[in-house]
Design an enzyme around this catalytic site. Structure first.
Site, PDB file in Angstrom:
ATOM      1  N   SER A  36      51.545 -95.057 -52.005  1.00  0.00           N
ATOM      2  CA  SER A  36      52.421 -94.544 -53.061  1.00  0.00           C
ATOM      3  C   SER A  36      52.165 -93.070 -53.288  1.00  0.00           C
ATOM      4  CB  SER A  36      52.151 -95.232 -54.400  1.00  0.00           C
ATOM      5  OG  SER A  36      52.188 -96.604 -54.267  1.00  0.00           O
ATOM      6  N   HIS A  68      57.689 -96.981 -51.650  1.00  0.00           N
ATOM      7  CA  HIS A  68      57.081 -97.570 -50.454  1.00  0.00           C
ATOM      8  C   HIS A  68      58.192 -97.679 -49.421  1.00  0.00           C
ATOM      9  CE1 HIS A  68      53.208 -98.644 -52.269  1.00  0.00           C
ATOM     10  NE2 HIS A  68      53.918 -98.824 -53.361  1.00  0.00           N
ATOM     11  N   HIS A  94      52.260-105.274 -49.818  1.00  0.00           N
ATOM     12  CA  HIS A  94      51.110-105.529 -50.686  1.00  0.00           C
ATOM     13  C   HIS A  94      50.911-107.025 -50.924  1.00  0.00           C
ATOM     14  CE1 HIS A  94      52.171-101.353 -51.631  1.00  0.00           C
ATOM     15  NE2 HIS A  94      50.911-101.191 -51.977  1.00  0.00           N
ATOM     16  N   TYR A  96      50.447-108.440 -53.698  1.00  0.00           N
ATOM     17  CA  TYR A  96      51.178-108.903 -54.899  1.00  0.00           C
ATOM     18  C   TYR A  96      52.631-109.275 -54.609  1.00  0.00           C
ATOM     19  CZ  TYR A  96      52.677-103.966 -55.092  1.00  0.00           C
ATOM     20  OH  TYR A  96      53.161-102.731 -54.792  1.00  0.00           O
ATOM     21  N   GLU A  97      53.131-108.961 -53.401  1.00  0.00           N
ATOM     22  CA  GLU A  97      54.504-109.347 -53.068  1.00  0.00           C
ATOM     23  C   GLU A  97      54.605-110.848 -52.803  1.00  0.00           C
ATOM     24  OE1 GLU A  97      56.486-106.448 -50.369  1.00  0.00           O
ATOM     25  OE2 GLU A  97      54.855-105.124 -50.952  1.00  0.00           O
ATOM     26  N   ALA A 124      47.285 -94.779 -53.703  1.00  0.00           N
ATOM     27  CA  ALA A 124      47.235 -94.265 -55.068  1.00  0.00           C
ATOM     28  C   ALA A 124      46.346 -95.219 -55.849  1.00  0.00           C
ATOM     29  CB  ALA A 124      48.629 -94.274 -55.668  1.00  0.00           C
ATOM     30  N   MET A 211      45.651-101.514 -55.425  1.00  0.00           N
ATOM     31  CA  MET A 211      46.196-102.801 -54.968  1.00  0.00           C
ATOM     32  C   MET A 211      46.463-102.844 -53.465  1.00  0.00           C
ATOM     33  SD  MET A 211      48.842-103.406 -58.111  1.00  0.00           S
ATOM     34  CE  MET A 211      48.398-102.915 -59.788  1.00  0.00           C
ATOM     35  N   SER A 212      45.694-102.096 -52.702  1.00  0.00           N
ATOM     36  CA  SER A 212      45.967-102.082 -51.252  1.00  0.00           C
ATOM     37  C   SER A 212      44.681-101.802 -50.467  1.00  0.00           C
ATOM     38  CB  SER A 212      47.003-100.996 -50.937  1.00  0.00           C
ATOM     39  OG  SER A 212      46.465 -99.709 -51.150  1.00  0.00           O
ATOM     40  N   ASN A 235      46.042 -91.794 -61.965  1.00  0.00           N
ATOM     41  CA  ASN A 235      45.949 -92.040 -63.411  1.00  0.00           C
ATOM     42  C   ASN A 235      44.522 -92.456 -63.745  1.00  0.00           C
ATOM     43  OD1 ASN A 235      47.136 -94.579 -61.899  1.00  0.00           O
ATOM     44  ND2 ASN A 235      45.924 -95.355 -63.598  1.00  0.00           N
ATOM     45  N   HIS A 247      54.229 -96.806 -63.309  1.00  0.00           N
ATOM     46  CA  HIS A 247      54.441 -96.553 -61.881  1.00  0.00           C
ATOM     47  C   HIS A 247      55.030 -95.153 -61.683  1.00  0.00           C
ATOM     48  CE1 HIS A 247      55.021 -97.413 -57.690  1.00  0.00           C
ATOM     49  NE2 HIS A 247      56.335 -97.305 -57.757  1.00  0.00           N
TER      50      HIS A 247
END
Ligand code: HPA
Length: 272
Positions: A36, A68, A94, A96-97, A124, A211-212, A235, A247
């Site tokens: 990201s 993405h 990812h 979470y998909e 990110a 998350m990756s 962040n 996001h």
């Protein structure tokens, strides 16, 4: 989907073969996975020789997240050690998909099957360490997996002691001695962490959270590739400043840091 990944390594080989036929390049040397906000950093690489949708290769899913891209590029760059073919993934799948881990690691496996000995994974992330500021790139020294899952199946007891290659970390820090190193915690998402979870992760020794990256690093390393991981702190992690996470904020911080990131990647590639 089940059939596609019944033999995930064979599917990765098929994707690598198709990549070779699309690009006319027998092999690629290095792969970059752009997370990201990292996509505009590729401007520093100049013009790709080829660009196509990831879904043109077997095993890749269409992207579902803003920022993405789901695009693959091939570059031929002049480096200090001669020409090199560089494979760039703009975007990734990812965990979470909800499609399982096979599509998450398919790009990394395809890259190794295409010949890449080095995989650069960018992302990110939220900064847990109070030492980091937004927009700061941090080299991943090690990780903590918080997802209780692995891309490896069966008795594949891979050593992860030097997962994030010391050689590559030293090389990039030679280019930019101001770079910090940190431990990255992999959070499944898609919800960001709670402030209490961030406190827990800090107690466990994590400096960064995202998350990756972790499944791809493990899958590519298991196939013999050397890994460099670079996180961009987009962040402060939940509860660190009291600000809410968004996001959009993550994407903006990425765009703002893109120039510096691109230059850094170019220098690293030049010296591989
Ligand atoms: N947490 C998890 N993933 C992230 C974050 C975060 O704070 N920022 C960007 N990706």
């Amino acid at each position: 989907m089940a059939d596609l990944y019944k033999d995930p390594i064979a599917t990765a080989q098929e994707a690598a073969d198709k990549l070779a036929s699309i690009t006319g390049k027998d092999k690629h040397d290095v792969a970059l996975v752009m997370g990201s906000g990292w996509i505009s950093a590729t401007q520093a690489l100049g013009q790709p020789t080829h660009e196509f949708a990831a879904t043109d290769l077997p095993g890749f899913l269409a992207p579902t997240v803003a920022g993405h891209g789901g695009v693959i590029r091939s570059y031929t760059l002049d480096g200090a050690h001669g020409k090199q073919n560089v494979l760039v993934f703009l975007g990734r799948t990812h965990l979470y998909e909800g499609k399982g881990l096979e599509p998450v690691v398919h790009g990394a496996r395809t890259a190794v099957k295409a010949g890449c000995k080095v995989i650069v994974l960018t992302n990110a992330c939220g900064g847990i360490s109070l030492d980091y500021t937004v927009g700061q790139p941090v080299i991943i020294r090690d990780h903590i997996s918080m997802t209780a899952t692995s891309p490896l199946i069966g008795a594949d007891f891979v050593d992860l002691t030097d997962l994030y290659s010391k050689r590559l970390r030293d090389l990039i820090k030679k280019e930019d001695p101001t770079l910090a190193e940190g431990v990255y915690a992999h959070w499944r998402g898609p919800a960001y962490e709670t402030p209490a979870e961030i406190k827990m992760l800090r107690t466990l020794g994590a400096d960064l959270v995202g998350m990756s990256t972790v499944p791809e690093a493990i899958a590519a390393h298991a196939l013999g590739a050397e890994i460099l991981g670079i996180s961009l702190v987009t962040n402060a992690a939940a509860g660190v400043t009291g600000e809410k996470l968004s996001h959009t904020e993550v994407m903006e911080a990425g765009a703002a840091a893109a120039g510096r990131m691109g230059e850094l990647l170019r220098k690293v590639l030049n010296n591989l």
